[in-house]
Design an enzyme around this catalytic site. Structure first.
Site, PDB file in Angstrom:
ATOM      1  N   CYS A   1       0.845  -1.205   0.000  1.00  0.00           N
ATOM      2  CA  CYS A   1       0.000   0.000   0.000  1.00  0.00           C
ATOM      3  C   CYS A   1       0.881   1.256   0.000  1.00  0.00           C
ATOM      4  O   CYS A   1       0.593   2.231   0.704  1.00  0.00           O
ATOM      5  CB  CYS A   1      -0.963   0.007   1.176  1.00  0.00           C
ATOM      6  SG  CYS A   1      -0.237  -0.372   2.776  1.00  0.00           S
ATOM      7  N   GLY A   2       1.954   1.191  -0.778  1.00  0.00           N
ATOM      8  CA  GLY A   2       2.814   2.362  -0.925  1.00  0.00           C
ATOM      9  C   GLY A   2       3.515   2.716   0.372  1.00  0.00           C
ATOM     10  O   GLY A   2       3.977   1.860   1.124  1.00  0.00           O
TER      11      GLY A   2
END
Length: 294
Positions: free
Chosen positions: A91-92
């Site tokens: 998720c980055g």
């Protein structure tokens, strides 16, 4: 140099990866809508809780003898950091940004001679802080089996924090989470829970209401109950904000990964075609050379 078979295998592998990232992007987009609605629905309740606390606190005459949740212990020696992250990655920079903010504050407090204790909510928070602050982590709370967050999950976390406070294990508690702004923007936030940061009662409606209302059994008792409830409310708000931020960050990260996979496939395809053409040309030259030799 890679052979044609190796190039075909690599292209097929990247295509399979692109299918996975695209599927994860669609799943995150579907979950984001529900998570965003839940986070937005919780914000007015948390804001109104702040307004009510401000109104009741303004009616309390002797604040020095009030609830320890409001006035604190009188000391600033031991700090509890409640770091809320996700259970999964991909998720980055969502998890690392929250952990970075908590790490900076923790190292600053340690440099000032304070004692820092950390409670992590979510597996990734413990993983990110384990190297630098592993000895400061006193408890790990995981919500892996929770499919849909409820207020009961926040109450469980809040009860543990309140029990630690009543046992005198810390003086100040700060909650770390990511406030959802948009799909591409999530803001790491630090919110002091204990002692509670009560905003000033600047709302005219609150001032008007407190001027004509009487509290039963009394302002002190009502304020004590509200302060306890406020810990659960703010933890629940943090959980919902985190859930929306996680899905937004994952949707953005998987979209970037899908685009990058597409670009890589195009480059590999061009390279594959050039290598194939070079091999064909080489074989033709060998055939012509052999025919001329005969």
């Amino acid at each position: 140099m890679a052979s044609l078979k190796d190039m075909r295998n690599r292209i097929a592998s990247v295509k399979a990866t692109r299918k996975i990232t695209k599927a994860m992007q669609l799943v995150a987009a579907a979950k984001l809508r529900r998570a965003q609605e839940a986070a937005q629905a919780a914000r007015p309740y948390a804001e109104r809780m702040d307004a009510v606390l401000a109104g009741v606190a303004s009616r309390v005459t002797d604040k020095t003898s009030g609830s320890p949740l409001l006035v604190g212990t009188g000391k600033d020696k031991v700090h509890l950091l409640i770091v809320m992250t996700a259970e999964r990655g991909l998720c980055g920079g969502f998890n690392s940004n929250i952990a970075r903010l908590a790490r900076v504050d923790a190292l600053r407090l340690i440099g000032q001679g304070k004692t820092v204790k950390i409670v992590t909510v979510g597996r990734k928070g413990a993983d990110n802080l384990r190297r630098d602050l592993g000895k400061n982590i006193v408890e790990r709370i995981e919500l892996t089996g929770v499919k849909q967050l409820g207020f009961s999950n926040a109450e469980g976390i809040a009860h543990k924090v309140l029990a630690m406070f009543e046992a005198g294990e810390f003086d100040v508690a700060t909650l770390y989470f990511s406030e959802f702004k948009s799909v591409i923007l999530q803001k790491p936030t630090a919110l002091q829970l204990i002692p509670a940061k009560i905003p000033e009662a600047k709302d005219v409606s609150v001032k008007t209401a407190t001027a004509v209302q009487d509290y039963e059994p009394g302002e002190d008792e009502v304020l004590g109950f509200l302060l306890t409830r406020n810990v659960s409310t703010q933890v629940f708000r943090g959980l919902l904000e985190n859930a929306a931020s996680e899905q937004g960050a994952r949707m953005s990260a998987m979209d970037n990964a899908t685009r990058n996979a597409g670009d890589m496939i195009n480059k590999l395809t061009i390279k594959y075609n050039r290598l194939r053409q070079a091999n064909i040309t080489k074989e033709l030259i060998e055939i012509i050379s052999g025919a001329e030799a005969l």
